[in-house]
Design an enzyme around this catalytic site. Structure first.
Site, PDB file in Angstrom:
ATOM      1  N   HIS A  60       5.580 -12.913   7.329  1.00 47.32           N
ATOM      2  CA  HIS A  60       5.839 -11.533   6.909  1.00 47.32           C
ATOM      3  C   HIS A  60       7.011 -11.510   5.947  1.00 47.32           C
ATOM      4  CE1 HIS A  60       6.420  -7.183   7.102  1.00 47.32           C
ATOM      5  NE2 HIS A  60       5.153  -7.164   7.489  1.00 47.32           N
ATOM      6  N   ARG A  63       2.973  -4.988  16.744  1.00 47.76           N
ATOM      7  CA  ARG A  63       1.583  -4.527  16.622  1.00 47.76           C
ATOM      8  C   ARG A  63       0.634  -5.613  17.124  1.00 47.76           C
ATOM      9  NH1 ARG A  63       1.760  -3.055  10.319  1.00 47.76           N
ATOM     10  NH2 ARG A  63       2.618  -5.171  10.372  1.00 47.76           N
ATOM     11  N   ASP A  88      -2.388  -8.549  11.588  1.00 45.00           N
ATOM     12  CA  ASP A  88      -3.752  -8.971  11.237  1.00 45.00           C
ATOM     13  C   ASP A  88      -4.232 -10.182  12.034  1.00 45.00           C
ATOM     14  OD1 ASP A  88      -4.010  -6.991   9.213  1.00 45.00           O
ATOM     15  OD2 ASP A  88      -2.685  -8.187   7.957  1.00 45.00           O
ATOM     16  N   SER A 124       0.828  -1.224   0.000  1.00 46.36           N
ATOM     17  CA  SER A 124       0.000   0.000   0.000  1.00 46.36           C
ATOM     18  C   SER A 124       0.856   1.266   0.000  1.00 46.36           C
ATOM     19  CB  SER A 124      -0.972  -0.002   1.177  1.00 46.36           C
ATOM     20  OG  SER A 124      -0.308  -0.265   2.391  1.00 46.36           O
TER      21      SER A 124
HETATM   22  N1  NMX Z   1       0.921 -19.997   5.894  1.00 50.22           N
HETATM   23  C1  NMX Z   1       1.359 -20.931   5.023  1.00 50.22           C
HETATM   24  N2  NMX Z   1       2.429 -20.778   4.219  1.00 50.22           N
HETATM   25  C2  NMX Z   1       3.099 -19.628   4.326  1.00 50.22           C
HETATM   26  C3  NMX Z   1       2.739 -18.604   5.243  1.00 50.22           C
HETATM   27  C4  NMX Z   1       1.581 -18.822   6.037  1.00 50.22           C
HETATM   28  N3  NMX Z   1       1.135 -17.907   6.890  1.00 50.22           N
HETATM   29  N4  NMX Z   1       3.613 -17.585   5.113  1.00 50.22           N
HETATM   30  C5  NMX Z   1       4.485 -17.944   4.153  1.00 50.22           C
HETATM   31  N5  NMX Z   1       4.173 -19.161   3.671  1.00 50.22           N
HETATM   32  C6  NMX Z   1       4.796 -19.861   2.560  1.00 50.22           C
HETATM   33  C7  NMX Z   1       4.705 -19.041   1.296  1.00 50.22           C
HETATM   34  O1  NMX Z   1       3.419 -19.139   0.730  1.00 50.22           O
HETATM   35  C8  NMX Z   1       5.824 -19.611   0.482  1.00 50.22           C
HETATM   36  O2  NMX Z   1       5.400 -20.841  -0.033  1.00 50.22           O
HETATM   37  P1  NMX Z   1       5.806 -21.343  -1.525  1.00 50.22           P
HETATM   38  O3  NMX Z   1       7.298 -21.349  -1.545  1.00 50.22           O
HETATM   39  O4  NMX Z   1       5.173 -22.671  -1.625  1.00 50.22           O
HETATM   40  O5  NMX Z   1       5.226 -20.321  -2.465  1.00 50.22           O
HETATM   41  C9  NMX Z   1       6.905 -19.891   1.530  1.00 50.22           C
HETATM   42  O6  NMX Z   1       6.181 -20.009   2.791  1.00 50.22           O
HETATM   43  C10 NMX Z   1       7.954 -18.798   1.662  1.00 50.22           C
HETATM   44  O7  NMX Z   1       7.287 -17.564   1.873  1.00 50.22           O
HETATM   45  P2  NMX Z   1       7.969 -16.416   2.763  1.00 50.22           P
HETATM   46  O8  NMX Z   1       9.217 -16.014   2.059  1.00 50.22           O
HETATM   47  O9  NMX Z   1       8.086 -16.855   4.166  1.00 50.22           O
HETATM   48  O10 NMX Z   1       6.877 -15.267   2.740  1.00 50.22           O
HETATM   49  P3  NMX Z   1       6.685 -14.075   1.682  1.00 50.22           P
HETATM   50  O11 NMX Z   1       7.635 -12.998   2.027  1.00 50.22           O
HETATM   51  O12 NMX Z   1       6.717 -14.587   0.286  1.00 50.22           O
HETATM   52  O13 NMX Z   1       5.183 -13.625   1.981  1.00 50.22           O
HETATM   53  C11 NMX Z   1       3.349 -13.097   3.378  1.00 50.22           C
HETATM   54  C12 NMX Z   1       4.832 -12.903   3.130  1.00 50.22           C
HETATM   55  C13 NMX Z   1       2.906 -12.171   4.498  1.00 50.22           C
HETATM   56  C14 NMX Z   1       2.578 -12.725   2.105  1.00 50.22           C
HETATM   57  C15 NMX Z   1       3.078 -14.589   3.750  1.00 50.22           C
HETATM   58  O14 NMX Z   1       3.730 -14.880   4.964  1.00 50.22           O
HETATM   59  C16 NMX Z   1       1.608 -14.931   3.854  1.00 50.22           C
HETATM   60  O15 NMX Z   1       1.008 -15.278   2.844  1.00 50.22           O
HETATM   61  N6  NMX Z   1       0.990 -14.828   5.090  1.00 50.22           N
HETATM   62  C17 NMX Z   1      -0.419 -15.029   5.250  1.00 50.22           C
HETATM   63  C18 NMX Z   1      -1.206 -13.793   4.796  1.00 50.22           C
HETATM   64  C19 NMX Z   1      -1.030 -12.642   5.753  1.00 50.22           C
HETATM   65  O16 NMX Z   1      -1.158 -12.775   6.962  1.00 50.22           O
HETATM   66  N7  NMX Z   1      -0.780 -11.436   5.208  1.00 50.22           N
HETATM   67  C20 NMX Z   1      -0.729 -10.225   6.026  1.00 50.22           C
HETATM   68  C21 NMX Z   1       0.627  -9.542   6.051  1.00 50.22           C
HETATM   69  C22 NMX Z   1       0.575  -8.306   6.912  1.00 50.22           C
HETATM   70  N8  NMX Z   1      -0.222  -7.234   6.310  1.00 50.22           N
HETATM   71  O17 NMX Z   1      -1.073  -6.684   6.918  1.00 50.22           O
HETATM   72  O18 NMX Z   1       0.008  -6.881   5.152  1.00 50.22           O
HETATM   73  C1  MLT Z   2       2.038  -3.665   6.525  1.00 45.24           C
HETATM   74  O1  MLT Z   2       1.633  -3.191   7.603  1.00 45.24           O
HETATM   75  O2  MLT Z   2       2.143  -2.964   5.511  1.00 45.24           O
HETATM   76  C2  MLT Z   2       2.304  -5.131   6.447  1.00 45.24           C
HETATM   77  O3  MLT Z   2       2.822  -5.648   7.633  1.00 45.24           O
HETATM   78  C3  MLT Z   2       2.999  -5.583   5.207  1.00 45.24           C
HETATM   79  C4  MLT Z   2       4.449  -5.223   5.049  1.00 45.24           C
HETATM   80  O4  MLT Z   2       5.052  -4.494   5.822  1.00 45.24           O
HETATM   81  O5  MLT Z   2       5.023  -5.736   4.069  1.00 45.24           O
END
Ligand code: NMX
Ligand code: MLT
Length: 440
Positions: free
Chosen positions: A318, A327, A373, A241
């Site tokens: 994350h 947070r 979240d 964002s």
């Molecule tokens: N549950 C299951 N698998 C996960 C999760 C999770 N919570 N987090 C990461 N992984 C997986 C990810 O999908 C990836 O799998 P693959 O190689 O099969 O594609 C692998 O672990 C490596 O990912 P990371 O490098 O640890 O995470 P990345 O930096 O790519 O993504 C998020 C970060 C936040 C997108 C990821 O952790 C996620 O999808 N979390 C759940 C959604 C979430 O809570 N998002 C909110 C973030 C905060 N916000 O407000 O923005």
């Molecule tokens: C945010 O507050 O923007 C989230 O934690 C996602 C991020 O920092 O990448």
């Protein structure tokens, strides 16, 4: 000019001179190397942006202008009788770079009160959408309708000097932030409360008034909104964002267009929409297990089911953080203080004890710990705000503080249009065969 605008301009002029000096002497210094994997995998770990308002440490979490969340809770001005920080104060801190006095925070409250009028056509535009439209779509549509009010767009059309861009951008930022609670509350009451709207209360602070207009006049809910609006406001510059708002703003799209673009990014389930996904996931778990008080063993089984169906566990992981999000901790503290016996809140805490070792055992998740979240929805449900599709709108209102303070800085620093280089896989293959450089 206004007092805050003067102070901002003074700080920005000083920073501008300092940055010019730094770049003159050190502009050629390398701040990193980029691997091929980083180009394909979300640019993780590449430092390519400057954002002044906050800085994220992977182990410690976010600091806003150097202050951690517990420090903000201690040092920022509070509402009369309240214990949580006023988001007005955080905005001042991010914009001006100094801790505000109580008078500064109150001044912003009254400026935002004065600027909070939302023209009728914005409500009519929202009303034109079917009632089953997602609240984030209604919200961004409302912001786009409000773009008719942009000072920057009008000044640019008249032919403003580029040195003065910051000035109408600042006014747009203040106007837009002032108006967002009204738009958010309108959407909430339209969609969930029979279209029965509540007038703003001119005596309340920005977050307190949002709570009031949504129909939540409980003092501790107002406190929750002050905390919520403070902790969700900014997370340095690379998150979807903030980065999108900055990127779109770099084309000199006005703050309404830029912020709306950023919020379309916030509406994605891997970003801000995760707050609705968390509660939806917990409600579905309760339903499938037939209990509102699942054991850790039951939760563990449900987590495995989520993972084996190829889904992520929402609220966990994350891109940058590698520890429990402060947070999350701030919200847990709020829960312990205000609703220690709440079953749903206790389930969130049990999920916290259960999920990290499971994610860790997968061997690929870089951060098994909860993010912001994972907790927010349960606190809202406690007060009766059960309509989880609305949650990301609250995140969006808060995020305006950080991304719009940053946009003011972007224009005051005269930052150029953002345009990184991209390559094709074909070009990569040629480079690997020694036929030319991909960075040329
Ligand atoms: N549950 C299951 N698998 C996960 C999760 C999770 N919570 N987090 C990461 N992984 C997986 C990810 O999908 C990836 O799998 P693959 O190689 O099969 O594609 C692998 O672990 C490596 O990912 P990371 O490098 O640890 O995470 P990345 O930096 O790519 O993504 C998020 C970060 C936040 C997108 C990821 O952790 C996620 O999808 N979390 C759940 C959604 C979430 O809570 N998002 C909110 C973030 C905060 N916000 O407000 O923005
Ligand atoms: C945010 O507050 O923007 C989230 O934690 C996602 C991020 O920092 O990448």
């Amino acid at each position: 000019m206004g007092i805050i605008k003067d102070r901002f301009k003074e700080k920005a002029d000083a920073a501008n001179a300092e940055i010019k000096d730094i770049l003159k002497t050190h502009g050629n210094k390398k701040i990193g190397e980029v691997t091929l994997a980083q180009a394909y995998q979300g640019m993780r770990g590449i430092t390519g942006l400057v954002t002044e308002t906050s800085l994220l440490d992977a182990q410690e979490g976010i600091r806003f202008r150097g202050y951690s969340i517990p420090e903000l809770q201690q040092l920022l001005p509070k509402a009369p009788g309240g214990g949580e920080p006023l988001p007005e104060g955080l905005f001042y801190l991010m914009l001006v770079g100094e801790m505000p006095t109580e008078e500064d925070a109150n001044h912003i409250t009254s400026v935002w009160q004065r600027r909070s009028h939302v023209p009728n056509h914005v409500f009519q535009t929202i009303d034109a959408l079917p009632i089953n439209t997602h609240p984030m779509t209604m919200f961004v549509t409302g912001v786009m309708a409000l773009q008719t009010e942009s000072n920057f767009a009008k000044e640019y059309a008249k032919g403003i000097n580029k040195k003065d861009y910051w000035n109408p951008v600042y006014d747009d930022a203040m106007d837009l932030i002032a108006r967002l609670p009204r738009i958010a509350a309108y959407i909430y009451r339209r969609k969930y409360k029979n279209n029965e709207h509540i007038h703003p209360n001119g005596l309340l602070d920005w977050a307190g008034n949002l709570a009031h207009m949504m129909g939540y006049d409980d003092e501790s809910f107002k406190e929750l909104m002050r905390l919520y609006m403070t902790i969700h406001a900014d997370h340095e510059g690379g998150n979807v964002s903030a980065h999108t708002t900055h990127l779109v703003g770099s084309a000199l799209s006005d703050p309404y267009l830029s912020y709306a673009a950023g919020m379309n990014g916030l509406a994605g389930p891997l970003h801000g929409l995760a707050n609705q996904e968390v509660i939806k996931w917990i409600f579905e778990m309760q339903e499938q297990l037939g209990t509102d008080d699942p054991t850790k063993e039951q939760i563990a089984e449900y987590v495995q089911k989520t993972l084996s169906s190829g889904k992520v566990v929402p609220g966990y992981g994350h891109a940058v953080l590698r520890k429990t999000d402060p947070r999350f901790t701030a919200q847990m503290e709020f829960g312990k203080k205000h609703m220690a016996d709440d079953k749903l809140v206790n389930t969130v805490w049990k999920v916290y004890e259960t999920v990290p070792p499971i994610l860790e055992s997968l061997g690929k998740v870089k951060n098994p710990w909860p993010n912001v979240d994972a907790h927010s929805g349960a606190l809202l449900v406690h007060y009766g705000l059960v309509e989880y599709e609305f949650y990301t709108v609250l995140f969006a209102v808060s995020r305006a503080l950080g991304v719009l303070a940053s946009l003011c800085w972007d224009r005051a620093l005269g930052l150029p249009i953002e345009r990184p280089k991209s390559v094709t896989t074909e070009a990569v293959k040629e480079w690997l065969e020694g036929k030319g450089e991909i960075w040329e």
